[in-house]
Design a protein around this motif. Structure first.
Motif, PDB file in Angstrom:
ATOM      1  N   ASP A  22      42.786  35.420  28.512  1.00  0.00           N
ATOM      2  CA  ASP A  22      43.710  36.248  29.294  1.00  0.00           C
ATOM      3  C   ASP A  22      43.097  36.659  30.629  1.00  0.00           C
ATOM      4  OD1 ASP A  22      45.870  38.079  29.951  1.00  0.00           O
ATOM      5  OD2 ASP A  22      44.496  39.675  29.367  1.00  0.00           O
ATOM      6  N   MET A  23      43.806  36.402  31.718  1.00  0.00           N
ATOM      7  CA  MET A  23      43.355  36.796  33.049  1.00  0.00           C
ATOM      8  C   MET A  23      44.250  37.868  33.676  1.00  0.00           C
ATOM      9  SD  MET A  23      40.555  35.274  33.611  1.00  0.00           S
ATOM     10  CE  MET A  23      40.349  35.673  35.327  1.00  0.00           C
ATOM     11  N   GLN A  24      45.254  38.330  32.953  1.00  0.00           N
ATOM     12  CA  GLN A  24      46.158  39.329  33.520  1.00  0.00           C
ATOM     13  C   GLN A  24      45.456  40.655  33.802  1.00  0.00           C
ATOM     14  OE1 GLN A  24      49.302  38.385  34.649  1.00  0.00           O
ATOM     15  NE2 GLN A  24      48.154  36.534  34.171  1.00  0.00           N
ATOM     16  N   TRP A  25      44.359  40.934  33.115  1.00  0.00           N
ATOM     17  CA  TRP A  25      43.603  42.159  33.361  1.00  0.00           C
ATOM     18  C   TRP A  25      43.146  42.231  34.808  1.00  0.00           C
ATOM     19  CZ3 TRP A  25      38.653  42.224  35.216  1.00  0.00           C
ATOM     20  CH2 TRP A  25      37.966  40.993  35.202  1.00  0.00           C
ATOM     21  N   ASP A  28      45.207  43.890  38.586  1.00  0.00           N
ATOM     22  CA  ASP A  28      45.072  45.215  39.220  1.00  0.00           C
ATOM     23  C   ASP A  28      43.891  45.314  40.179  1.00  0.00           C
ATOM     24  OD1 ASP A  28      47.281  46.120  37.827  1.00  0.00           O
ATOM     25  OD2 ASP A  28      46.086  47.048  36.229  1.00  0.00           O
ATOM     26  N   TYR A  29      43.017  44.309  40.194  1.00  0.00           N
ATOM     27  CA  TYR A  29      41.779  44.380  40.993  1.00  0.00           C
ATOM     28  C   TYR A  29      41.705  43.288  42.058  1.00  0.00           C
ATOM     29  CZ  TYR A  29      41.009  47.283  37.009  1.00  0.00           C
ATOM     30  OH  TYR A  29      41.178  48.238  36.044  1.00  0.00           O
ATOM     31  N   TYR A  59      47.645  35.427  38.995  1.00  0.00           N
ATOM     32  CA  TYR A  59      48.790  35.406  39.913  1.00  0.00           C
ATOM     33  C   TYR A  59      50.060  34.886  39.232  1.00  0.00           C
ATOM     34  CZ  TYR A  59      45.347  36.069  43.617  1.00  0.00           C
ATOM     35  OH  TYR A  59      44.345  36.571  44.423  1.00  0.00           O
ATOM     36  N   ARG A  60      50.046  34.834  37.899  1.00  0.00           N
ATOM     37  CA  ARG A  60      51.193  34.309  37.152  1.00  0.00           C
ATOM     38  C   ARG A  60      52.486  34.994  37.595  1.00  0.00           C
ATOM     39  NH1 ARG A  60      51.651  35.550  30.980  1.00  0.00           N
ATOM     40  NH2 ARG A  60      49.523  36.086  31.478  1.00  0.00           N
ATOM     41  N   GLU A  61      53.518  34.165  37.707  1.00  0.00           N
ATOM     42  CA  GLU A  61      54.859  34.624  38.069  1.00  0.00           C
ATOM     43  C   GLU A  61      54.930  35.224  39.470  1.00  0.00           C
ATOM     44  OE1 GLU A  61      56.423  36.988  34.855  1.00  0.00           O
ATOM     45  OE2 GLU A  61      55.964  35.421  33.401  1.00  0.00           O
ATOM     46  N   PRO A 140      36.197  47.889  37.809  1.00  0.00           N
ATOM     47  CA  PRO A 140      36.099  49.122  37.035  1.00  0.00           C
ATOM     48  C   PRO A 140      37.032  49.146  35.821  1.00  0.00           C
ATOM     49  CG  PRO A 140      37.422  49.514  38.980  1.00  0.00           C
ATOM     50  CD  PRO A 140      36.954  48.097  39.053  1.00  0.00           C
ATOM     51  N   VAL A 141      36.744  48.275  34.877  1.00  0.00           N
ATOM     52  CA  VAL A 141      37.499  48.224  33.635  1.00  0.00           C
ATOM     53  C   VAL A 141      36.579  47.664  32.557  1.00  0.00           C
ATOM     54  CG1 VAL A 141      38.410  45.901  34.075  1.00  0.00           C
ATOM     55  CG2 VAL A 141      39.678  47.443  32.564  1.00  0.00           C
TER      56      VAL A 141
END
Length: 180
Positions: A22-25, A28-29, A59-61, A140-141
């Motif tokens: 998963d790269m959706q995290w 936000d950064y 960058y999905r969607e 920062p996650v």
């Protein structure tokens, strides 16, 4: 002369992708980062692993989906894989060994960087003593699980010399030279 640069965004707890790749995290950064903005012009080729190439996209969607650096870069891309797809992919050359990947991507990059994407490719380059530099963008996650920046069961020590650091609101950039 071209150099091999492993550039990667990483969570504060050492993961470059979440569970299942998963790269959706990372979405936000992806804000402005002058170091990355300047790096894009210094990249002459990209060398990616097959899982990275065909994997999840932060960058999905969006209109930038599938584009290197979110559409900020274009040029020759090489994908290290055991099996190339049946249909050619425009602008992408599929290579089957670390040696072939290094030779072709360095030749294509000219006097710029080969930007390396993918933990397994970076690991293979380290084993071949072909990786020159590492740029780690720490976000920062904490993800708690996923794909590690560098994982070698039984341990392998890779010495790095810090050459640059910088920070923006959403990331700390640390640039290293690999010491063999």
């Amino acid at each position: 002369m071209a150099k091999m640069l492993y550039s990667v965004s990483m969570s504060a707890d050492g993961f470059i992708a979440g569970p299942g790749g998963d790269m959706q995290w990372l979405t936000d950064y992806l804000g402005p980062n002058p170091l990355i903005d300047n790096l894009i012009g210094d990249v002459g080729a990209i060398l990616a692993g097959n899982r990275t190439f065909g994997g999840d996209d932060p960058y999905r969607e969006t209109p930038q989906e599938g584009e290197a650096f979110g559409g900020g870069w274009s040029g020759p891309q090489f994908v290290l894989t055991h099996k190339a797809p049946a249909r050619p992919v425009p602008g992408v050359t599929f290579v089957h060994s670390i040696e072939e990947a290094v030779a072709k991507s360095l030749a294509a990059a000219g006097d710029k960087y080969v930007n390396v994407l993918g933990a397994n490719v970076a690991h293979g380059l380290i084993e071949a003593k072909a990786l020159d530099e590492v740029l780690t963008i720490i976000t920062p996650v904490m993800l708690g699980d996923g794909v590690r920046l560098f994982d070698h069961p039984g341990g392998t020590q890779v010495k790095l010399e810090r050459t640059k650091t910088s920070a923006v609101e959403h990331a700390v950039n640390i640039w290293y030279q690999v010491k063999y």
